[in-house]
Design a protein around this motif. Structure first.
Motif, PDB file in Angstrom:
ATOM      1  N   ALA A 239       0.866  -1.197   0.105  1.00 11.46           N
ATOM      2  CA  ALA A 239      -0.103  -0.102  -0.009  1.00 11.46           C
ATOM      3  C   ALA A 239       0.684   1.264   0.107  1.00 11.46           C
ATOM      4  CB  ALA A 239      -0.924  -0.146   1.291  1.00 11.46           C
ATOM      5  N   LEU A 240       1.924   1.283   0.597  1.00 11.77           N
ATOM      6  CA  LEU A 240       2.850   2.452   0.878  1.00 11.77           C
ATOM      7  C   LEU A 240       3.346   2.602  -0.497  1.00 11.77           C
ATOM      8  CD1 LEU A 240       4.272   4.722   2.488  1.00 11.77           C
ATOM      9  CD2 LEU A 240       6.087   2.759   3.000  1.00 11.77           C
ATOM     10  N   ALA A 241       4.096   1.620  -1.115  1.00 10.64           N
ATOM     11  CA  ALA A 241       4.683   1.704  -2.526  1.00 10.64           C
ATOM     12  C   ALA A 241       3.478   2.132  -3.475  1.00 10.64           C
ATOM     13  CB  ALA A 241       5.167   0.392  -2.850  1.00 10.64           C
ATOM     14  N   VAL A 242       2.459   1.482  -3.537  1.00 14.96           N
ATOM     15  CA  VAL A 242       1.379   2.053  -4.490  1.00 14.96           C
ATOM     16  C   VAL A 242       1.161   3.447  -4.202  1.00 14.96           C
ATOM     17  CG1 VAL A 242      -0.809   1.561  -5.405  1.00 14.96           C
ATOM     18  CG2 VAL A 242       0.697  -0.546  -4.677  1.00 14.96           C
ATOM     19  N   GLY A 243       0.841   3.849  -2.995  1.00 21.56           N
ATOM     20  CA  GLY A 243       0.315   5.139  -2.722  1.00 21.56           C
ATOM     21  C   GLY A 243       1.541   6.128  -2.990  1.00 21.56           C
ATOM     22  N   MET A 244       2.451   6.008  -2.706  1.00 20.99           N
ATOM     23  CA  MET A 244       3.588   6.873  -3.111  1.00 20.99           C
ATOM     24  C   MET A 244       3.756   7.203  -4.408  1.00 20.99           C
ATOM     25  SD  MET A 244       4.832   8.465  -0.139  1.00 20.99           S
ATOM     26  CE  MET A 244       6.424   9.158  -1.118  1.00 20.99           C
ATOM     27  N   THR A 245       3.729   5.938  -5.213  1.00 20.58           N
ATOM     28  CA  THR A 245       3.824   6.148  -6.642  1.00 20.58           C
ATOM     29  C   THR A 245       2.772   7.001  -7.216  1.00 20.58           C
ATOM     30  OG1 THR A 245       5.019   3.838  -6.658  1.00 20.58           O
ATOM     31  CG2 THR A 245       3.989   4.648  -8.760  1.00 20.58           C
ATOM     32  N   GLY A 246       1.534   6.777  -6.835  1.00 19.74           N
ATOM     33  CA  GLY A 246       0.439   7.340  -7.338  1.00 19.74           C
ATOM     34  C   GLY A 246       0.703   8.935  -6.818  1.00 19.74           C
ATOM     35  N   TRP A 247       1.075   9.204  -5.517  1.00 17.85           N
ATOM     36  CA  TRP A 247       1.229  10.465  -5.357  1.00 17.85           C
ATOM     37  C   TRP A 247       2.018  11.249  -6.164  1.00 17.85           C
ATOM     38  CZ3 TRP A 247       5.111  12.835  -2.360  1.00 17.85           C
ATOM     39  CH2 TRP A 247       4.828  14.174  -1.901  1.00 17.85           C
ATOM     40  N   LEU A 248       3.312  10.638  -6.327  1.00 16.64           N
ATOM     41  CA  LEU A 248       4.417  11.503  -6.990  1.00 16.64           C
ATOM     42  C   LEU A 248       3.908  11.761  -8.357  1.00 16.64           C
ATOM     43  CD1 LEU A 248       7.538   9.535  -5.874  1.00 16.64           C
ATOM     44  CD2 LEU A 248       6.851  11.875  -5.238  1.00 16.64           C
ATOM     45  N   ARG A 249       3.274  10.671  -9.098  1.00 10.58           N
ATOM     46  CA  ARG A 249       2.680  10.811 -10.397  1.00 10.58           C
ATOM     47  C   ARG A 249       1.750  11.652 -10.483  1.00 10.58           C
ATOM     48  NH1 ARG A 249       2.587   4.438 -12.861  1.00 10.58           N
ATOM     49  NH2 ARG A 249       4.768   4.056 -12.933  1.00 10.58           N
ATOM     50  N   ALA A 250       0.941  12.069  -9.354  1.00 12.38           N
ATOM     51  CA  ALA A 250      -0.185  12.816  -9.429  1.00 12.38           C
ATOM     52  C   ALA A 250       0.365  14.260  -9.347  1.00 12.38           C
ATOM     53  CB  ALA A 250      -1.198  12.566  -8.089  1.00 12.38           C
ATOM     54  N   ARG A 251       1.435  14.512  -8.291  1.00 15.25           N
ATOM     55  CA  ARG A 251       2.113  15.709  -8.499  1.00 15.25           C
ATOM     56  C   ARG A 251       2.562  16.241  -9.885  1.00 15.25           C
ATOM     57  NH1 ARG A 251       4.171  18.050  -3.524  1.00 15.25           N
ATOM     58  NH2 ARG A 251       5.948  18.862  -4.620  1.00 15.25           N
ATOM     59  N   ALA A 252       3.092  15.462 -10.598  1.00 11.41           N
ATOM     60  CA  ALA A 252       3.688  15.570 -11.928  1.00 11.41           C
ATOM     61  C   ALA A 252       2.607  16.187 -12.710  1.00 11.41           C
ATOM     62  CB  ALA A 252       4.628  14.665 -12.253  1.00 11.41           C
ATOM     63  N   ALA A 253       1.593  15.178 -12.781  1.00 11.73           N
ATOM     64  CA  ALA A 253       0.264  15.219 -13.687  1.00 11.73           C
ATOM     65  C   ALA A 253      -0.241  16.859 -13.457  1.00 11.73           C
ATOM     66  CB  ALA A 253      -0.472  14.181 -13.678  1.00 11.73           C
ATOM     67  N   VAL A 254      -0.319  17.089 -12.140  1.00 14.17           N
ATOM     68  CA  VAL A 254      -1.217  18.359 -11.672  1.00 14.17           C
ATOM     69  C   VAL A 254      -0.168  19.495 -12.221  1.00 14.17           C
ATOM     70  CG1 VAL A 254      -1.604  19.727  -9.810  1.00 14.17           C
ATOM     71  CG2 VAL A 254      -2.586  17.406  -9.793  1.00 14.17           C
ATOM     72  N   ALA A 255       1.085  19.406 -12.125  1.00 11.71           N
ATOM     73  CA  ALA A 255       1.789  20.442 -12.762  1.00 11.71           C
ATOM     74  C   ALA A 255       1.732  20.749 -14.147  1.00 11.71           C
ATOM     75  CB  ALA A 255       3.281  20.240 -12.115  1.00 11.71           C
ATOM     76  N   ASP A 256       1.768  19.579 -14.607  1.00 15.08           N
ATOM     77  CA  ASP A 256       1.760  19.885 -16.250  1.00 15.08           C
ATOM     78  C   ASP A 256      -0.076  20.223 -16.429  1.00 15.08           C
ATOM     79  OD1 ASP A 256       3.976  18.743 -16.583  1.00 15.08           O
ATOM     80  OD2 ASP A 256       3.327  16.621 -17.122  1.00 15.08           O
ATOM     81  N   LEU A 257      -0.729  20.005 -15.833  1.00 19.85           N
ATOM     82  CA  LEU A 257      -2.331  20.350 -16.154  1.00 19.85           C
ATOM     83  C   LEU A 257      -2.389  21.945 -15.894  1.00 19.85           C
ATOM     84  CD1 LEU A 257      -5.329  19.876 -16.963  1.00 19.85           C
ATOM     85  CD2 LEU A 257      -5.537  19.005 -14.688  1.00 19.85           C
ATOM     86  N   ALA A 258      -1.773  22.312 -14.595  1.00 17.31           N
ATOM     87  CA  ALA A 258      -1.730  23.604 -14.336  1.00 17.31           C
ATOM     88  C   ALA A 258      -1.001  24.444 -15.129  1.00 17.31           C
ATOM     89  CB  ALA A 258      -1.341  23.741 -12.664  1.00 17.31           C
TER      90      ALA A 258
END
Length: 303
Positions: A239-258
């Motif tokens: 859960a920690l590995a999956v959550g961290m992977t998703g969170w890091l990718r989400a930060r990058a995706a939000v930055a690109d979208l913004a």
């Protein structure tokens, strides 16, 4: 027409396999292993191999209908888990963007205030450096110090923080920049701007939003593993590995979208002004503050 529906069915099948079936099958298999081992024998691989062999032998001795039912049950279970995760994606997205429920209002306010105080301290430090080192006589080393101070501000937030999370502030900053720089209230103006954007630009925005949505689903997959962790502790590590992977990718995706959304506003804000009759058709350049104010008055309609 038949080709169209055939292609549509193919795409839906691929989406089902990619988003639901495969991750769901992986979780179901992991859950079976975790339940078999429990906490006391959490990493006992020989025991797991023995249980798997026994299960396979029992399934092999079963009748054809029983085997078919087992396969159908496995597919239904994996799809059920996948659909549950899809349903959890909405609250996970709200959590990442700092749109927390009323019950967490106090925690949300405290975190947002703490981020705001830190941001204002960093901004004050940047202005202190700029005043200490006048631009006309600034050395390269002094300029680098000023640039680093500005970078620290921007890494925290591009506008004064109002939400408890970085991703929430990154989206909110686009709205704040639009209001401060162009006088445009995007809460009412974005849907109008969307309608006048060229198709390639809308496609790029949809792609960027889809990438963020995919990272949210990835993050949401951590939740069933957290639940599984109640009976099998290695699931918590997953859960920690999956959550961290998703969170890091989400930060990058939000930055690109913004970044893309702000660029769209810079380049196509005047298109909206022309469409609404606020600016003449032959005008060029970014939207002016007065034009943005007029658009905001028009789209808000007194609300």
């Amino acid at each position: 027409m038949n080709n169209f529906f055939g292609e549509l069915a193919k795409q839906l099948a691929e989406r089902w396999v990619g988003l639901l079936a495969l991750p769901g099958l992986l979780f179901v298999a992991t859950a079976w292993a975790g339940i078999q081992l429990g906490w006391s024998h959490a990493v006992d691989l020989p025991l797991l191999a023995s249980r798997a062999t026994g299960f396979g032998a029992a399934l092999g001795r079963a009748s054809g209908p029983a085997q078919a039912l087992a396969v159908i049950g496995l597919l239904l279970a994996s799809s059920g888990v996948g659909l549950t995760v899809q349903a959890l994606a909405a609250p996970v997205r709200a959590g990442l963007l700092g749109l927390w429920p009323p019950g967490l209002r106090r925690a949300r306010g405290r975190l947002a205030d703490a981020r705001g105080r830190r941001w204002h301290r960093l901004v004050a430090n940047r202005w202190e450096l700029q005043n200490r080192f006048p631009a006309a006589s600034r050395t390269p080393a002094q300029q680098a110090e000023v640039d680093e101070a500005a970078a620290r501000v921007n890494r925290l937030a591009l506008a004064a923080p109002t939400r408890p999370t970085w991703m929430g502030d990154r989206i909110a900053a686009v709205e704040q920049v639009a209001l401060d720089r162009y006088g445009l209230d995007l809460r009412f103006g974005w849907s109008r701007l969307w309608l006048v954007l060229p198709d390639p630009v809308r496609a790029d925005l949809s792609t960027a939003n889809g990438q963020f949505a995919a990272t949210v689903v990835t993050t949401a997959w951590a939740l069933p593993y957290v639940v599984l962790g109640i009976v099998w502790w290695p699931a918590l590590l997953i859960a920690l590995a999956v959550g961290m992977t998703g969170w890091l990718r989400a930060r990058a995706a939000v930055a690109d979208l913004a970044d893309l959304s702000e660029a769209v506003l810079d380049i196509h804000g005047r298109t909206l002004a022309v469409a609404l009759g606020v600016a003449p058709a032959e005008s060029t350049g970014p939207l002016s503050l007065s034009e943005g104010d007029e658009i905001t008055r028009h789209v808000r309609k007194g609300r």
